[in-house]
Motif scaffolding. Structure first.
Motif, PDB file in Angstrom:
ATOM      1  N   SER A   3       0.800  -1.224   0.063  1.00  0.00           N
ATOM      2  CA  SER A   3      -0.152  -0.062  -0.150  1.00  0.00           C
ATOM      3  C   SER A   3       0.815   1.237  -0.019  1.00  0.00           C
ATOM      4  CB  SER A   3      -1.114  -0.057   1.229  1.00  0.00           C
ATOM      5  OG  SER A   3       0.001   0.146   2.328  1.00  0.00           O
ATOM      6  N   ARG A   4       0.270   2.198  -0.451  1.00  0.00           N
ATOM      7  CA  ARG A   4       1.272   3.580  -0.842  1.00  0.00           C
ATOM      8  C   ARG A   4       0.610   4.409   0.319  1.00  0.00           C
ATOM      9  NH1 ARG A   4       1.629   5.737  -6.728  1.00  0.00           N
ATOM     10  NH2 ARG A   4       2.865   4.132  -6.777  1.00  0.00           N
ATOM     11  N   ALA A   5       1.475   5.085   1.015  1.00  0.00           N
ATOM     12  CA  ALA A   5       1.179   6.086   2.042  1.00  0.00           C
ATOM     13  C   ALA A   5       0.554   7.233   1.317  1.00  0.00           C
ATOM     14  CB  ALA A   5       2.048   6.423   2.934  1.00  0.00           C
ATOM     15  N   PRO A   6      -0.490   8.004   1.924  1.00  0.00           N
ATOM     16  CA  PRO A   6      -0.911   9.169   1.364  1.00  0.00           C
ATOM     17  C   PRO A   6      -0.020  10.078   1.261  1.00  0.00           C
ATOM     18  CG  PRO A   6      -2.299   8.412   3.578  1.00  0.00           C
ATOM     19  CD  PRO A   6      -1.036   7.520   3.549  1.00  0.00           C
ATOM     20  N   GLY A   7      -0.013  10.877   0.154  1.00  0.00           N
ATOM     21  CA  GLY A   7       0.988  12.069  -0.357  1.00  0.00           C
ATOM     22  C   GLY A   7       0.949  13.158   0.641  1.00  0.00           C
ATOM     23  N   ARG A   8       1.884  13.407   1.156  1.00  0.00           N
ATOM     24  CA  ARG A   8       2.057  14.823   2.160  1.00  0.00           C
ATOM     25  C   ARG A   8       2.223  15.997   1.284  1.00  0.00           C
ATOM     26  NH1 ARG A   8       6.472  13.808   6.548  1.00  0.00           N
ATOM     27  NH2 ARG A   8       5.555  15.775   7.166  1.00  0.00           N
ATOM     28  N   ARG A   9       1.352  16.903   1.799  1.00  0.00           N
ATOM     29  CA  ARG A   9       1.571  18.243   1.082  1.00  0.00           C
ATOM     30  C   ARG A   9       2.679  18.840   1.714  1.00  0.00           C
ATOM     31  NH1 ARG A   9      -3.643  22.107   0.881  1.00  0.00           N
ATOM     32  NH2 ARG A   9      -4.179  20.568  -0.544  1.00  0.00           N
ATOM     33  N   VAL A  10       3.551  19.482   0.605  1.00  0.00           N
ATOM     34  CA  VAL A  10       4.746  20.114   0.917  1.00  0.00           C
ATOM     35  C   VAL A  10       4.594  21.636   1.244  1.00  0.00           C
ATOM     36  CG1 VAL A  10       7.074  21.015   0.220  1.00  0.00           C
ATOM     37  CG2 VAL A  10       6.313  18.764  -0.666  1.00  0.00           C
ATOM     38  N   ARG A  11       5.075  21.916   2.719  1.00  0.00           N
ATOM     39  CA  ARG A  11       4.696  23.267   3.050  1.00  0.00           C
ATOM     40  C   ARG A  11       5.870  24.171   2.584  1.00  0.00           C
ATOM     41  NH1 ARG A  11       3.023  24.885   9.039  1.00  0.00           N
ATOM     42  NH2 ARG A  11       2.587  27.225   8.648  1.00  0.00           N
ATOM     43  N   LYS A  12       5.499  25.270   1.912  1.00  0.00           N
ATOM     44  CA  LYS A  12       6.523  26.097   1.181  1.00  0.00           C
ATOM     45  C   LYS A  12       6.716  27.321   2.270  1.00  0.00           C
ATOM     46  CE  LYS A  12       4.991  25.584  -3.482  1.00  0.00           C
ATOM     47  NZ  LYS A  12       4.550  26.257  -4.924  1.00  0.00           N
ATOM     48  N   ALA A  13       8.025  27.824   2.189  1.00  0.00           N
ATOM     49  CA  ALA A  13       8.666  28.757   2.889  1.00  0.00           C
ATOM     50  C   ALA A  13       7.724  29.975   2.586  1.00  0.00           C
ATOM     51  CB  ALA A  13      10.010  28.932   2.869  1.00  0.00           C
ATOM     52  N   PRO A  14       7.464  30.663   3.671  1.00  0.00           N
ATOM     53  CA  PRO A  14       6.648  32.164   3.454  1.00  0.00           C
ATOM     54  C   PRO A  14       7.030  32.751   2.423  1.00  0.00           C
ATOM     55  CG  PRO A  14       7.132  31.545   5.790  1.00  0.00           C
ATOM     56  CD  PRO A  14       7.872  30.793   5.094  1.00  0.00           C
ATOM     57  N   ALA A  15       8.517  33.132   2.288  1.00  0.00           N
ATOM     58  CA  ALA A  15       8.794  34.143   1.138  1.00  0.00           C
ATOM     59  C   ALA A  15       8.664  33.268  -0.329  1.00  0.00           C
ATOM     60  CB  ALA A  15      10.333  34.223   1.262  1.00  0.00           C
ATOM     61  N   GLU A  16       8.730  32.096  -0.291  1.00  0.00           N
ATOM     62  CA  GLU A  16       8.490  31.316  -1.605  1.00  0.00           C
ATOM     63  C   GLU A  16       6.953  31.310  -2.017  1.00  0.00           C
ATOM     64  OE1 GLU A  16       9.082  26.818  -3.558  1.00  0.00           O
ATOM     65  OE2 GLU A  16       9.288  27.143  -1.568  1.00  0.00           O
ATOM     66  N   ARG A  17       6.206  30.977  -0.931  1.00  0.00           N
ATOM     67  CA  ARG A  17       4.610  31.224  -1.059  1.00  0.00           C
ATOM     68  C   ARG A  17       4.030  32.554  -1.630  1.00  0.00           C
ATOM     69  NH1 ARG A  17       0.971  27.650  -2.353  1.00  0.00           N
ATOM     70  NH2 ARG A  17       1.359  26.212  -0.579  1.00  0.00           N
ATOM     71  N   ARG A  18       4.579  33.593  -0.909  1.00  0.00           N
ATOM     72  CA  ARG A  18       4.225  35.079  -1.092  1.00  0.00           C
ATOM     73  C   ARG A  18       4.698  35.268  -2.856  1.00  0.00           C
ATOM     74  NH1 ARG A  18       5.214  40.328  -1.577  1.00  0.00           N
ATOM     75  NH2 ARG A  18       3.929  41.634  -0.120  1.00  0.00           N
ATOM     76  N   SER A  19       5.963  34.851  -3.057  1.00  0.00           N
ATOM     77  CA  SER A  19       6.522  34.922  -4.323  1.00  0.00           C
ATOM     78  C   SER A  19       5.505  34.287  -5.574  1.00  0.00           C
ATOM     79  CB  SER A  19       7.699  34.642  -4.341  1.00  0.00           C
ATOM     80  OG  SER A  19       8.241  34.757  -5.836  1.00  0.00           O
ATOM     81  N   GLU A  20       5.061  33.362  -5.025  1.00  0.00           N
ATOM     82  CA  GLU A  20       4.159  32.388  -6.154  1.00  0.00           C
ATOM     83  C   GLU A  20       2.613  33.229  -6.110  1.00  0.00           C
ATOM     84  OE1 GLU A  20       3.392  27.898  -6.026  1.00  0.00           O
ATOM     85  OE2 GLU A  20       2.523  28.667  -4.453  1.00  0.00           O
ATOM     86  N   ILE A  21       2.267  33.597  -5.012  1.00  0.00           N
ATOM     87  CA  ILE A  21       0.877  34.408  -5.000  1.00  0.00           C
ATOM     88  C   ILE A  21       1.064  35.760  -5.872  1.00  0.00           C
ATOM     89  CG2 ILE A  21      -0.804  35.583  -3.713  1.00  0.00           C
ATOM     90  CD1 ILE A  21      -0.123  33.605  -1.437  1.00  0.00           C
ATOM     91  N   VAL A  22       1.995  36.304  -5.667  1.00  0.00           N
ATOM     92  CA  VAL A  22       2.135  37.561  -6.601  1.00  0.00           C
ATOM     93  C   VAL A  22       2.479  37.217  -8.256  1.00  0.00           C
ATOM     94  CG1 VAL A  22       3.852  39.544  -6.685  1.00  0.00           C
ATOM     95  CG2 VAL A  22       3.001  38.929  -4.594  1.00  0.00           C
ATOM     96  N   ALA A  23       3.420  36.357  -8.242  1.00  0.00           N
ATOM     97  CA  ALA A  23       3.485  36.091  -9.656  1.00  0.00           C
ATOM     98  C   ALA A  23       2.283  35.569 -10.308  1.00  0.00           C
ATOM     99  CB  ALA A  23       4.473  34.978  -9.862  1.00  0.00           C
ATOM    100  N   THR A  24       1.289  34.762  -9.723  1.00  0.00           N
ATOM    101  CA  THR A  24       0.029  34.203 -10.464  1.00  0.00           C
ATOM    102  C   THR A  24      -0.738  35.381 -10.350  1.00  0.00           C
ATOM    103  OG1 THR A  24       0.380  32.155  -9.110  1.00  0.00           O
ATOM    104  CG2 THR A  24      -1.730  32.738  -9.830  1.00  0.00           C
ATOM    105  N   ALA A  25      -0.989  36.231  -9.483  1.00  0.00           N
ATOM    106  CA  ALA A  25      -1.673  37.508  -9.709  1.00  0.00           C
ATOM    107  C   ALA A  25      -1.209  38.382 -10.839  1.00  0.00           C
ATOM    108  CB  ALA A  25      -1.743  38.398  -8.333  1.00  0.00           C
ATOM    109  N   ALA A  26       0.196  38.539 -10.958  1.00  0.00           N
ATOM    110  CA  ALA A  26       0.529  39.310 -11.944  1.00  0.00           C
ATOM    111  C   ALA A  26       0.112  38.621 -13.565  1.00  0.00           C
ATOM    112  CB  ALA A  26       2.010  39.491 -12.163  1.00  0.00           C
ATOM    113  N   ARG A  27       0.207  37.325 -13.651  1.00  0.00           N
ATOM    114  CA  ARG A  27      -0.162  36.530 -14.738  1.00  0.00           C
ATOM    115  C   ARG A  27      -1.727  36.926 -15.031  1.00  0.00           C
ATOM    116  NH1 ARG A  27       0.972  31.897 -13.463  1.00  0.00           N
ATOM    117  NH2 ARG A  27      -1.029  31.023 -13.193  1.00  0.00           N
ATOM    118  N   ILE A  28      -2.334  37.063 -14.163  1.00  0.00           N
ATOM    119  CA  ILE A  28      -3.931  37.215 -14.263  1.00  0.00           C
ATOM    120  C   ILE A  28      -4.034  38.651 -14.794  1.00  0.00           C
ATOM    121  CG2 ILE A  28      -6.138  37.266 -13.223  1.00  0.00           C
ATOM    122  CD1 ILE A  28      -5.094  35.033 -11.323  1.00  0.00           C
ATOM    123  N   GLY A  29      -3.405  39.508 -13.992  1.00  0.00           N
ATOM    124  CA  GLY A  29      -3.715  40.867 -14.464  1.00  0.00           C
ATOM    125  C   GLY A  29      -3.150  41.290 -15.731  1.00  0.00           C
TER     126      GLY A  29
END
Length: 207
Positions: A3-29
């Motif tokens: 059996s395969r253990a459930p995949g664990r969600r990787v928690r991103k560092a705050p700076a990386e997550r914030r950068s990802e959010i901004v880049a996504t918002a910029a692409r939408i804009g």
């Protein structure tokens, strides 16, 4: 049978997550307009809960402003790289790009941001800062070319402002219809720059 253990969600560092959010918002804009940048829309794009986006940007206007700055700063570094191959070459490349369809999304973003900034103080502050950065980058390029005798310009700062105003005006005209890209108005920013820099007509045409 294993059996395969459930995949664990990787928690991103705050700076990386914030950068990802901004880049996504910029692409939408860039592709859809700043009005479409909402906490929920960005969350949907990233596959996360809106509350996570709200943790980094409690006010949607802050995210919209950051998205605008991210997109336009990236364009500035692409159009007018700090380490250029010389003022003349950089200007030829600059006008070749700004007069092409590649520049349409960012020129629309500027028009969009200037309109919305009438009602959104946070965005207005970011627009003003970006305008200053773009003017300074052009001023530095003009001053460098003047110092080496490539250009003849007594007022690099004033010339930079007039060139950017010409780009904004032409973009507003061309963006109403792609058919207008080949009109004299579309060529105006380059001819204004040639006049400001003491160059012969056609000098800044991309080779």
């Amino acid at each position: 049978m294993t059996s395969r253990a459930p995949g664990r969600r990787v928690r991103k560092a705050p700076a990386e997550r914030r950068s990802e959010i901004v880049a996504t918002a910029a692409r939408i804009g860039l592709t859809e307009g700043l009005e479409c940048v909402t906490l929920r829309r960005v969350a949907d794009e990233l596959g996360v809960q809106p509350g996570l986006v709200g943790h980094y940007f409690p006010a949607a206007d802050e995210l919209v402003a950051e998205a605008f700055t991210h997109a336009t700063m990236r364009e500035l570094d692409g159009l007018l790289p700090p380490d250029s191959d010389g003022p003349l070459h950089t200007f030829r490349r600059f006008f070749g790009l700004t007069s092409s369809a590649e520049f349409d999304d960012v020129s629309k973003l500027w028009l969009n941001a200037r309109h919305l900034s009438r009602y959104r103080p946070v965005l207005r502050e970011h627009v003003m800062k970006q305008e200053l950065l773009w003017c300074r980058r052009l001023e530095e390029l003009i001053a460098a070319g003047t110092a080496t005798g490539v250009f003849a310009c007594a007022d690099p700062w004033g010339a930079a402002i007039r060139v950017l105003v010409a780009i904004d005006g032409a973009s507003a005209y061309v963006n109403t219809s792609a058919d207008r890209r080949g009109t004299p108005a579309a060529d105006m920013p380059r001819t204004v720059a040639e006049s400001e820099l003491g160059l012969r007509r056609g000098t800044l045409l991309a080779s």
